[in-house]
Design a protein around this motif. Structure first.
Motif, PDB file in Angstrom:
ATOM      1  N   PRO A 100      38.512 -31.495 -62.583  1.00 41.96           N
ATOM      2  CA  PRO A 100      37.348 -32.369 -62.796  1.00 41.96           C
ATOM      3  C   PRO A 100      37.041 -32.476 -64.292  1.00 41.96           C
ATOM      4  N   SER A 101      36.458 -33.582 -64.695  1.00 39.14           N
ATOM      5  CA  SER A 101      36.118 -33.763 -66.108  1.00 39.14           C
ATOM      6  C   SER A 101      34.629 -34.037 -66.259  1.00 39.14           C
ATOM      7  N   PHE A 102      34.110 -33.684 -67.448  1.00 39.84           N
ATOM      8  CA  PHE A 102      32.695 -33.877 -67.770  1.00 39.84           C
ATOM      9  C   PHE A 102      32.614 -34.582 -69.120  1.00 39.84           C
ATOM     10  N   GLU A 103      32.000 -35.751 -69.131  1.00 40.12           N
ATOM     11  CA  GLU A 103      31.851 -36.522 -70.372  1.00 40.12           C
ATOM     12  C   GLU A 103      30.381 -36.593 -70.723  1.00 40.12           C
ATOM     13  N   VAL A 104      30.073 -36.179 -71.949  1.00 39.90           N
ATOM     14  CA  VAL A 104      28.679 -36.095 -72.377  1.00 39.90           C
ATOM     15  C   VAL A 104      28.434 -37.008 -73.566  1.00 39.90           C
ATOM     16  N   SER A 105      27.362 -37.796 -73.509  1.00 44.57           N
ATOM     17  CA  SER A 105      26.915 -38.583 -74.654  1.00 44.57           C
ATOM     18  C   SER A 105      25.447 -38.253 -74.887  1.00 44.57           C
ATOM     19  N   ASP A 106      24.826 -38.915 -75.856  1.00 41.46           N
ATOM     20  CA  ASP A 106      23.426 -38.623 -76.168  1.00 41.46           C
ATOM     21  C   ASP A 106      22.502 -38.925 -74.995  1.00 41.46           C
ATOM     22  N   ASN A 107      22.858 -39.935 -74.205  1.00 39.86           N
ATOM     23  CA  ASN A 107      21.939 -40.381 -73.156  1.00 39.86           C
ATOM     24  C   ASN A 107      22.554 -40.429 -71.762  1.00 39.86           C
ATOM     25  N   ALA A 108      23.729 -39.858 -71.597  1.00 36.32           N
ATOM     26  CA  ALA A 108      24.371 -39.930 -70.278  1.00 36.32           C
ATOM     27  C   ALA A 108      25.309 -38.745 -70.067  1.00 36.32           C
ATOM     28  N   LEU A 109      25.542 -38.445 -68.802  1.00 33.96           N
ATOM     29  CA  LEU A 109      26.491 -37.404 -68.417  1.00 33.96           C
ATOM     30  C   LEU A 109      27.295 -37.937 -67.240  1.00 33.96           C
ATOM     31  N   LYS A 110      28.618 -37.932 -67.363  1.00 29.43           N
ATOM     32  CA  LYS A 110      29.482 -38.416 -66.292  1.00 29.43           C
ATOM     33  C   LYS A 110      30.376 -37.289 -65.791  1.00 29.43           C
ATOM     34  N   VAL A 111      30.321 -37.066 -64.485  1.00 26.63           N
ATOM     35  CA  VAL A 111      31.189 -36.093 -63.829  1.00 26.63           C
ATOM     36  C   VAL A 111      32.231 -36.870 -63.039  1.00 26.63           C
ATOM     37  N   THR A 112      33.511 -36.577 -63.291  1.00 30.77           N
ATOM     38  CA  THR A 112      34.594 -37.271 -62.598  1.00 30.77           C
ATOM     39  C   THR A 112      35.361 -36.292 -61.727  1.00 30.77           C
ATOM     40  N   LEU A 113      35.425 -36.604 -60.435  1.00 31.42           N
ATOM     41  CA  LEU A 113      36.196 -35.785 -59.503  1.00 31.42           C
ATOM     42  C   LEU A 113      37.491 -36.519 -59.180  1.00 31.42           C
ATOM     43  N   PRO A 114      38.649 -35.982 -59.588  1.00 30.38           N
ATOM     44  CA  PRO A 114      39.922 -36.646 -59.285  1.00 30.38           C
ATOM     45  C   PRO A 114      40.322 -36.412 -57.835  1.00 30.38           C
ATOM     46  N   SER A 115      41.026 -37.363 -57.272  1.00 33.43           N
ATOM     47  CA  SER A 115      41.546 -37.185 -55.917  1.00 33.43           C
ATOM     48  C   SER A 115      42.570 -36.060 -55.920  1.00 33.43           C
ATOM     49  N   MET A 116      42.577 -35.269 -54.871  1.00 34.09           N
ATOM     50  CA  MET A 116      43.550 -34.188 -54.754  1.00 34.09           C
ATOM     51  C   MET A 116      44.875 -34.684 -54.172  1.00 34.09           C
ATOM     52  N   ARG A 117      44.958 -35.987 -53.911  1.00 31.23           N
ATOM     53  CA  ARG A 117      46.213 -36.606 -53.482  1.00 31.23           C
ATOM     54  C   ARG A 117      47.032 -36.948 -54.716  1.00 31.23           C
ATOM     55  N   GLU A 118      48.158 -36.330 -54.900  1.00 27.35           N
ATOM     56  CA  GLU A 118      48.966 -36.574 -56.087  1.00 27.35           C
ATOM     57  C   GLU A 118      49.421 -38.021 -56.186  1.00 27.35           C
ATOM     58  N   ASP A 119      49.668 -38.661 -55.031  1.00 25.49           N
ATOM     59  CA  ASP A 119      50.167 -40.030 -55.070  1.00 25.49           C
ATOM     60  C   ASP A 119      49.079 -41.041 -55.398  1.00 25.49           C
ATOM     61  N   ARG A 120      47.833 -40.563 -55.596  1.00 23.22           N
ATOM     62  CA  ARG A 120      46.764 -41.489 -55.928  1.00 23.22           C
ATOM     63  C   ARG A 120      46.627 -41.677 -57.429  1.00 23.22           C
ATOM     64  N   HIS A 121      47.302 -40.892 -58.229  1.00 24.75           N
ATOM     65  CA  HIS A 121      47.035 -40.886 -59.658  1.00 24.75           C
ATOM     66  C   HIS A 121      47.899 -41.799 -60.514  1.00 24.75           C
ATOM     67  N   PRO A 122      49.131 -42.137 -60.109  1.00 25.32           N
ATOM     68  CA  PRO A 122      49.864 -43.102 -60.932  1.00 25.32           C
ATOM     69  C   PRO A 122      49.095 -44.425 -61.006  1.00 25.32           C
ATOM     70  N   PRO A 123      48.998 -45.058 -62.186  1.00 20.72           N
ATOM     71  CA  PRO A 123      48.227 -46.292 -62.338  1.00 20.72           C
ATOM     72  C   PRO A 123      48.677 -47.392 -61.397  1.00 20.72           C
ATOM     73  N   GLU A 124      49.994 -47.403 -61.035  1.00 20.76           N
ATOM     74  CA  GLU A 124      50.463 -48.494 -60.204  1.00 20.76           C
ATOM     75  C   GLU A 124      50.125 -48.308 -58.731  1.00 20.76           C
ATOM     76  N   ALA A 125      49.601 -47.134 -58.382  1.00 20.80           N
ATOM     77  CA  ALA A 125      49.290 -46.895 -56.974  1.00 20.80           C
ATOM     78  C   ALA A 125      48.164 -47.806 -56.528  1.00 20.80           C
ATOM     79  N   ASP A 126      48.409 -48.525 -55.471  1.00 27.07           N
ATOM     80  CA  ASP A 126      47.366 -49.417 -54.971  1.00 27.07           C
ATOM     81  C   ASP A 126      47.241 -49.324 -53.455  1.00 27.07           C
ATOM     82  N   ARG A 127      47.835 -48.255 -52.897  1.00 27.77           N
ATOM     83  CA  ARG A 127      47.725 -48.057 -51.457  1.00 27.77           C
ATOM     84  C   ARG A 127      46.707 -46.964 -51.190  1.00 27.77           C
ATOM     85  N   PHE A 128      46.112 -47.024 -50.014  1.00 21.28           N
ATOM     86  CA  PHE A 128      45.205 -45.954 -49.602  1.00 21.28           C
ATOM     87  C   PHE A 128      45.570 -45.570 -48.181  1.00 21.28           C
ATOM     88  N   SER A 129      46.168 -44.408 -48.008  1.00 19.11           N
ATOM     89  CA  SER A 129      46.579 -43.958 -46.681  1.00 19.11           C
ATOM     90  C   SER A 129      45.675 -42.836 -46.231  1.00 19.11           C
TER      91      SER A 129
END
Length: 448
Positions: A343-372
């Motif tokens: 997971p990643s945490f991005e902090v700015s002066d006025n915002a905080l973003k928490v990003t939870l990545p999918s635990m499906r390895e096949d979901r991470h390549p940019p060209e992936a456009d399927r959802f099984s």
């Protein structure tokens, strides 16, 4: 004698004196002389004692908060005639207001020259912020007509009935029995909202689904949690013991903690919704309000927790929704241990973003456009002849499973889509054997 910003003349007692006291207490203080006409001529007061009683009763009963400690009335003699001199100092619990009117322009007055004029909403908010010490949740709510249907049920379910004494202890009411902004946030009239959206692919180009959640923060939390869960697919894996193990795309613990973090650390004084964005490869939780001054991103990851809304955090702690010592971030990190994703945490002066990545390895390549979605209907391997379903289709199937049956109208309401689009979607799911249709006409329902 001439009236001015700090001097008011009254020939005799009248209800207008209450406005003057409020205006002086909200401004720089001032002097009120009763027994002097508008021209500055002393006419005297027939019953000074009765006049003083009325002044102090108004200060204690007709004006809120109690302003009596800043008001002093005494008899004074001028030109051989008795009059009542009322000294009003600037109060420390501004804004003061007429109890019958409430905290709104028609009840809050300030001095403008020789006039006691209604305060603007901006001026009222500034006074509230000043009195609360820059703490939004401690400020008096501008809205006092609040109901707590959802909150009362939540407290009851948590074994802690929400009663008057508890509201004062928790900070939902102040010393004058008025609702604070914390009460507003937990009430059914809460003005803060959360917007959630589902996007096709990995960028914010095409919306597949979107909603805005409102009402009590308790209600929003539960509804946003269900929204994300609807798009959190479950897949099956065979473990080393040859038993099937169901795995979610996003750890449920991580989703819950990220949501709680978003609610507890949000800067509610800044207008604008919090945002939850679901992509094919991740879920983002964007919160208004960065870290508290002096706290770094590394501090946050190490477990240092300085809440922007400590009273709200205390309420959730009492309900056992959160831990007391900032364990949320560590729980998120631990839930991804061994998954190969972080997971990643991005902090700015006025915002905080928490990003939870999918635990499906096949979901991470940019060209992936399927959802099984794994389960009894799907083969999740890339070579599967079964076409992948979209997140929206998966969500509809999950909705049918949750409710036992759904109607076309349910799909329209849940997805915010048109009748024709809902019909096409339900037809596709029937053709693929994911839903079955039962009944005819208005009695038609769909089963998973």
């Amino acid at each position: 004698m001439h009236e001015g910003p700090m001097l008011e003349l009254k020939r005799e007692w009248s209800d207008g004196i209450k406005k003057t006291i409020v205006a002086f207490a909200n401004s720089e203080g001032g002097t009120l002389l009763v027994g002097v006409d508008d021209e500055g001529r002393v006419v005297g007061v027939e019953d000074c004692d009765q006049c003083i009683v009325r002044v102090m009763q108004a200060a204690g009963n007709a004006i809120k908060p109690d302003v009596t400690m800043f008001v002093h009335a005494e008899v004074e003699e001028r030109e051989g005639r008795p009059l009542v001199r009322v000294e009003v100092r600037r109060g420390t619990a501004r804004p003061y207001y007429l109890a019958e009117k409430g905290i709104r322009p028609e009840g809050v007055y300030v001095r403008h020259g020789a006039l006691s004029a209604p305060a603007s909403e901006a001026a009222i908010l500034a006074m509230i912020k000043e009195a609360a010490g820059d703490s939004y949740e401690n400020e008096r709510s501008l809205v006092q007509e609040l109901t707590f249907e959802v909150a009362e049920k939540t407290f009851c379910d948590g074994g802690a009935p929400l009663e008057a004494q508890h509201m004062r202890t928790l900070g939902l009411t102040d010393e004058d029995g008025l609702f604070t902004n914390l009460a507003l946030l937990l009430s059914d009239q809460c003005s803060a909202t959360v917007k959630a959206a589902v996007f096709q692919g990995a960028v914010k180009t095409t919306f597949l689904d979107r909603f805005e959640f409102e009402g009590s923060l308790f209600r929003q939390f539960e509804e946003v949690l269900r929204f994300v869960d609807r798009y959190n697919a479950t897949r099956s894996e065979i473990g080393s013991d040859l038993r099937r193990v169901d795995v979610r795309d996003y750890p449920e613990v991580a989703v819950r903690e990220a949501l709680l973090n978003m609610f507890v650390h949000r800067e509610y004084a800044i207008p604008g919704p919090a945002l939850v964005s679901v992509f094919d490869d991740r879920v983002e939780f964007l919160n208004i309000g960065g870290l508290r001054p002096g706290i770094t991103e590394n501090d946050m990851k190490a477990g240092v927790s300085v809440s922007r809304n400590p009273r709200l955090a205390n309420v959730l702690y009492r309900l056992k929704w959160v831990e007391a010592y900032g364990t949320g971030v560590q729980k998120i990190m631990d839930s991804y241990a061994g998954s190969g994703q972080t997971p990643s945490f991005e902090v700015s002066d006025n915002a905080l973003k928490v990003t939870l990545p999918s635990m499906r390895e096949d979901r991470h390549p940019p060209e992936a456009d399927r959802f099984s979605a794994a389960g009894p209907f799907f083969d999740t391997s890339p070579s599967s002849p079964e076409p992948a379903i979209s997140r929206v289709e998966y969500a509809v199937v999950q909705l049918a499973k949750e409710r036992g049956e759904i109607t076309r109208k349910d799909v329209e309401n849940e997805l915010g889509t048109s009748q024709s689009a809902a019909i096409r979607l339900l037809s596709r799911l029937q053709e693929r054997g994911l839903l079955s249709r039962v009944g005819k006409g208005k009695n038609t329902v769909y089963l998973a």
